[in-house]
Design a protein around this motif. Structure first.
Motif, PDB file in Angstrom:
ATOM      1  N   MET B   1       0.841  -1.209   0.000  1.00  0.00           N
ATOM      2  CA  MET B   1       0.000   0.000   0.000  1.00  0.00           C
ATOM      3  C   MET B   1       0.876   1.260   0.000  1.00  0.00           C
ATOM      4  N   PHE B   2       0.784   2.061  -1.063  1.00  0.00           N
ATOM      5  CA  PHE B   2       1.567   3.295  -1.133  1.00  0.00           C
ATOM      6  C   PHE B   2       0.786   4.462  -0.556  1.00  0.00           C
ATOM      7  N   LEU B   3       1.388   5.121   0.401  1.00  0.00           N
ATOM      8  CA  LEU B   3       0.704   6.218   1.080  1.00  0.00           C
ATOM      9  C   LEU B   3       1.370   7.562   0.845  1.00  0.00           C
ATOM     10  N   GLY B   4       2.444   7.596   0.095  1.00  0.00           N
ATOM     11  CA  GLY B   4       3.207   8.837  -0.004  1.00  0.00           C
ATOM     12  C   GLY B   4       3.832   9.113   1.353  1.00  0.00           C
ATOM     13  N   MET B   5       4.048  10.383   1.676  1.00  0.00           N
ATOM     14  CA  MET B   5       4.602  10.653   2.995  1.00  0.00           C
ATOM     15  C   MET B   5       3.482  10.884   4.007  1.00  0.00           C
ATOM     16  N   LEU B   6       3.848  10.944   5.259  1.00  0.00           N
ATOM     17  CA  LEU B   6       2.854  11.138   6.322  1.00  0.00           C
ATOM     18  C   LEU B   6       3.033  12.500   6.986  1.00  0.00           C
ATOM     19  N   TYR B   7       1.942  12.982   7.569  1.00  0.00           N
ATOM     20  CA  TYR B   7       1.952  14.262   8.267  1.00  0.00           C
ATOM     21  C   TYR B   7       1.410  14.085   9.676  1.00  0.00           C
ATOM     22  N   GLN B   8       1.922  14.892  10.580  1.00  0.00           N
ATOM     23  CA  GLN B   8       1.382  14.932  11.936  1.00  0.00           C
ATOM     24  C   GLN B   8       0.591  16.224  12.125  1.00  0.00           C
ATOM     25  N   GLY B   9      -0.555  16.108  12.774  1.00  0.00           N
ATOM     26  CA  GLY B   9      -1.397  17.285  12.997  1.00  0.00           C
ATOM     27  C   GLY B   9      -1.765  17.444  14.458  1.00  0.00           C
ATOM     28  N   LEU B  10      -1.840  18.705  14.889  1.00  0.00           N
ATOM     29  CA  LEU B  10      -2.237  19.036  16.259  1.00  0.00           C
ATOM     30  C   LEU B  10      -3.324  20.106  16.167  1.00  0.00           C
ATOM     31  N   ASP B  11      -4.533  19.743  16.539  1.00  0.00           N
ATOM     32  CA  ASP B  11      -5.682  20.646  16.438  1.00  0.00           C
ATOM     33  C   ASP B  11      -5.990  21.209  17.819  1.00  0.00           C
ATOM     34  N   ILE B  12      -5.655  22.474  18.021  1.00  0.00           N
ATOM     35  CA  ILE B  12      -5.796  23.086  19.338  1.00  0.00           C
ATOM     36  C   ILE B  12      -7.137  23.794  19.449  1.00  0.00           C
ATOM     37  N   GLY B  13      -7.964  23.345  20.382  1.00  0.00           N
ATOM     38  CA  GLY B  13      -9.267  23.981  20.571  1.00  0.00           C
ATOM     39  C   GLY B  13      -9.462  24.327  22.034  1.00  0.00           C
ATOM     40  N   GLY B  14     -10.526  25.054  22.326  1.00  0.00           N
ATOM     41  CA  GLY B  14     -10.778  25.488  23.692  1.00  0.00           C
ATOM     42  C   GLY B  14     -11.142  24.340  24.622  1.00  0.00           C
ATOM     43  N   THR B  15     -11.658  23.226  24.071  1.00  0.00           N
ATOM     44  CA  THR B  15     -12.064  22.115  24.937  1.00  0.00           C
ATOM     45  C   THR B  15     -11.207  20.865  24.749  1.00  0.00           C
ATOM     46  N   LYS B  16     -10.558  20.726  23.577  1.00  0.00           N
ATOM     47  CA  LYS B  16      -9.725  19.527  23.401  1.00  0.00           C
ATOM     48  C   LYS B  16      -8.561  19.803  22.453  1.00  0.00           C
ATOM     49  N   LEU B  17      -7.534  18.974  22.657  1.00  0.00           N
ATOM     50  CA  LEU B  17      -6.397  18.959  21.739  1.00  0.00           C
ATOM     51  C   LEU B  17      -6.513  17.671  20.926  1.00  0.00           C
ATOM     52  N   GLY B  18      -6.678  17.821  19.612  1.00  0.00           N
ATOM     53  CA  GLY B  18      -6.735  16.643  18.753  1.00  0.00           C
ATOM     54  C   GLY B  18      -5.360  16.355  18.177  1.00  0.00           C
ATOM     55  N   VAL B  19      -4.966  15.105  18.144  1.00  0.00           N
ATOM     56  CA  VAL B  19      -3.716  14.739  17.486  1.00  0.00           C
ATOM     57  C   VAL B  19      -4.039  13.689  16.427  1.00  0.00           C
ATOM     58  N   ALA B  20      -3.335  13.756  15.308  1.00  0.00           N
ATOM     59  CA  ALA B  20      -3.636  12.822  14.219  1.00  0.00           C
ATOM     60  C   ALA B  20      -2.420  12.634  13.324  1.00  0.00           C
ATOM     61  N   ILE B  21      -2.388  11.499  12.674  1.00  0.00           N
ATOM     62  CA  ILE B  21      -1.396  11.217  11.642  1.00  0.00           C
ATOM     63  C   ILE B  21      -2.176  10.829  10.390  1.00  0.00           C
ATOM     64  N   ALA B  22      -1.802  11.429   9.260  1.00  0.00           N
ATOM     65  CA  ALA B  22      -2.542  11.152   8.032  1.00  0.00           C
ATOM     66  C   ALA B  22      -1.585  11.137   6.856  1.00  0.00           C
ATOM     67  N   ASP B  23      -2.047  10.609   5.736  1.00  0.00           N
ATOM     68  CA  ASP B  23      -1.224  10.645   4.530  1.00  0.00           C
ATOM     69  C   ASP B  23      -1.638  11.825   3.657  1.00  0.00           C
ATOM     70  N   ALA B  24      -0.994  11.959   2.498  1.00  0.00           N
ATOM     71  CA  ALA B  24      -1.216  13.133   1.662  1.00  0.00           C
ATOM     72  C   ALA B  24      -2.575  13.128   0.966  1.00  0.00           C
ATOM     73  N   THR B  25      -3.297  12.023   1.052  1.00  0.00           N
ATOM     74  CA  THR B  25      -4.649  12.003   0.492  1.00  0.00           C
ATOM     75  C   THR B  25      -5.677  12.408   1.545  1.00  0.00           C
ATOM     76  N   GLY B  26      -5.215  12.740   2.753  1.00  0.00           N
ATOM     77  CA  GLY B  26      -6.140  13.124   3.810  1.00  0.00           C
ATOM     78  C   GLY B  26      -6.728  11.926   4.540  1.00  0.00           C
ATOM     79  N   LYS B  27      -6.169  10.751   4.319  1.00  0.00           N
ATOM     80  CA  LYS B  27      -6.642   9.560   5.037  1.00  0.00           C
ATOM     81  C   LYS B  27      -5.997   9.530   6.418  1.00  0.00           C
ATOM     82  N   ILE B  28      -6.825   9.552   7.457  1.00  0.00           N
ATOM     83  CA  ILE B  28      -6.297   9.555   8.824  1.00  0.00           C
ATOM     84  C   ILE B  28      -5.981   8.127   9.251  1.00  0.00           C
ATOM     85  N   LEU B  29      -4.718   7.896   9.663  1.00  0.00           N
ATOM     86  CA  LEU B  29      -4.259   6.559  10.034  1.00  0.00           C
ATOM     87  C   LEU B  29      -4.356   6.334  11.529  1.00  0.00           C
ATOM     88  N   ALA B  30      -4.269   7.426  12.304  1.00  0.00           N
ATOM     89  CA  ALA B  30      -4.382   7.305  13.756  1.00  0.00           C
ATOM     90  C   ALA B  30      -4.795   8.665  14.306  1.00  0.00           C
TER      91      ALA B  30
END
Lengths: 322, 322
Positions: B1-30
């Protein structure tokens, strides 16, 4: 003398067709103008203008070793269909309705040609050679018989989906007010030449009804006589001037909050009479916009001489760079 | 399965911090989330979030041959100083005031890092993977506890001189009305969650004074209970809903006349309750905007699941592409 390449410009207005040849530094080497016949078909007039351009180029080349002209640009009254390069219905120019200006230029000239509405052409001219040189974020406001905006944002001309971005004249500033762009209380109603005249005439009528003396007299009132009355300190004219400054400030606040430009450059009326209302407009803008964004935004009249010609040259320059 | 490279994201909000890892197609892996402590210092919370991200990545890699993570992006509540990467004063997050988020990410993570306010991050996510895929001109409206816009124009993110472009919440829509962004009658007053609540409370009070029965009761009124009352057909709630739709239409008309986008995508409140007001808002927009520009502009709620996480991933993707 090294001039780089040369550009040809055609500035189409309701009263005259300007033709010019300039180099890439915005130095105009030759220019001329022909009266526009707004009622007559556009085709022969465009032909005559391009013939005059060819003569100007021939004249320049006599005995001089000039670089070639590489593009022809036209600055046109809006609205203009960006994709087909046709005039839609320029106000007060019935003979020009639906004229395929781009197609005709491409037939008549051997040069790569481009057309653009005057607001977009003007913001490019300011970015290349005028007040917005080096800026990444600039807005141009025509403030003439209409009120259009040219948007240069993040280092790029922003034309919108079909080339209709920047129609600020259509924004509503108040529920009531003068009519412009078919809309009561619109930016064009408050801030275009005809809109200012509407407000001056209403104020003249009010003075007449109240028996208040004023230099504003409905018969013979023009944008020029209105601003002359402001300069003479006429109380009624000053009230209209205050309204214009306030509404311009309100428009600039919208632009500043939404786009955070480094500067807003204004055309025709502001070039002639901006000393009478630009400072007041800035004060109104500062009351309404975010302080940090307002502090970073200059508001000024265009410093470009031969602005119309340079706008057309800017269209050619932009075409050549693409 | 080719995913290209991966990105890490940190979504900072007033009630929660979201963390995610996704590929370049926007598919969230975790992905995971941690509760935000808005009153407490930001530093340890960011550290904990990045530690969780590292665990997620370790977990993913166990036994799987994954491409590397190449960038870390954070989507932050505004206002944010784009140049220094510091929070200014995020509403209701006192512990986060003046926190140098970019600097801390660069210290804590080995990846190239970038931060962006949530409106800008969201418009990028829509352009990469959402409703604005393939568009050249799109606007995102957060419509949450605040009302910010992300502008993607002529194929580029438009951030303004100092990163303050898109502050639509500060635009004035009326002389009177609810207060938002410190301004009466502003977009944020009419259209943010707290602004809608202000209007609902005023309407509840009016009903009480008139002796009119309503599901809107001042005590215990929330955005959720307000929209529940609209769904139940409560007359007072419907009057407030009409006002919200009308003011949103007015804002969209300004955006359409000025920027001629292909689409306006809305966040949080519109995702949850857009069926109750987006169609009406469109009708109001069409009354006020230029017909050709209005006809070409879609107005819709964001179709992205995990929108916040994807916004953060979009910041990383954008950083990696530069």
């Amino acid at each position: 003398m090294f001039l780089g390449m040369l550009y040809q410009g055609l500035d189409i207005g309701g009263t005259k067709l300007g033709v010019a040849i300039a180099d890439a530094t915005g130095k105009i080497l030759a220019q001329d103008r022909i009266a526009t016949e707004a009622e007559l078909p556009a085709g022969p007039q465009i032909e005559a203008a391009l013939a005059r351009l060819a003569e100007l180029e021939q004249g320049l080349r006599k005995g001089a070793d000039l670089p070639p002209c590489v593009a022809l640009g036209a600055s046109c009254p809006g609205p203009l269909d960006r994709r087909t390069g046709r005039f839609l219905d320029p106000p007060n120019m019935p003979g020009w309705h639906d004229f395929p200006i781009l197609e005709r230029l491409q037939e008549l000239s051997p040069l790569p040609s481009a057309v653009m509405n005057d607001a977009n052409a003007s913001v490019l001219a300011e970015c290349y050679w005028g007040a917005a040189k080096g800026a990444e974020h600039a807005v141009f406001l025509t403030m003439s018989t209409g009120m259009g905006a040219g948007l240069y944002l993040a280092g790029r001309l922003v034309e919108g989906r079909a080339g209709l971005a920047g129609e600020v004249g259509h924004l509503r500033l108040a529920e009531e007010g003068p009519v412009g762009f078919g809309k009561r209380g619109s930016v064009e109603g408050f801030l275009s030449g005809p809109g200012i005249l509407q407000q001056a005439k209403a104020e003249a009528l009010r003075c007449e009804q109240l028996g208040e003396a004023t230099l504003l007299r409905d018969a013979g009132l023009s944008t020029e006589s209105f601003f002359a009355a402001v300069r003479a300190g006429d109380a009624a004219a000053l009230r209209v001037r205050d309204q214009v400054a306030r509404r311009l400030g309100q428009l600039c606040a919208i632009l500043v909050d939404l786009l955070e430009p480094e500067l807003i450059v204004l055309g025709t009326i502001a070039i002639q009479h901006g000393d009478l209302f630009l400072e007041e407009a800035r004060e109104w803008m500062e009351r309404d916009a975010l302080p940090a964004s307002a502090a970073g935004a200059r508001i000024l009249a265009s410093p470009l001489r031969s602005r119309g010609d340079l706008s057309a040259i800017a269209v050619a320059h932009h075409k050549h760079q693409q």
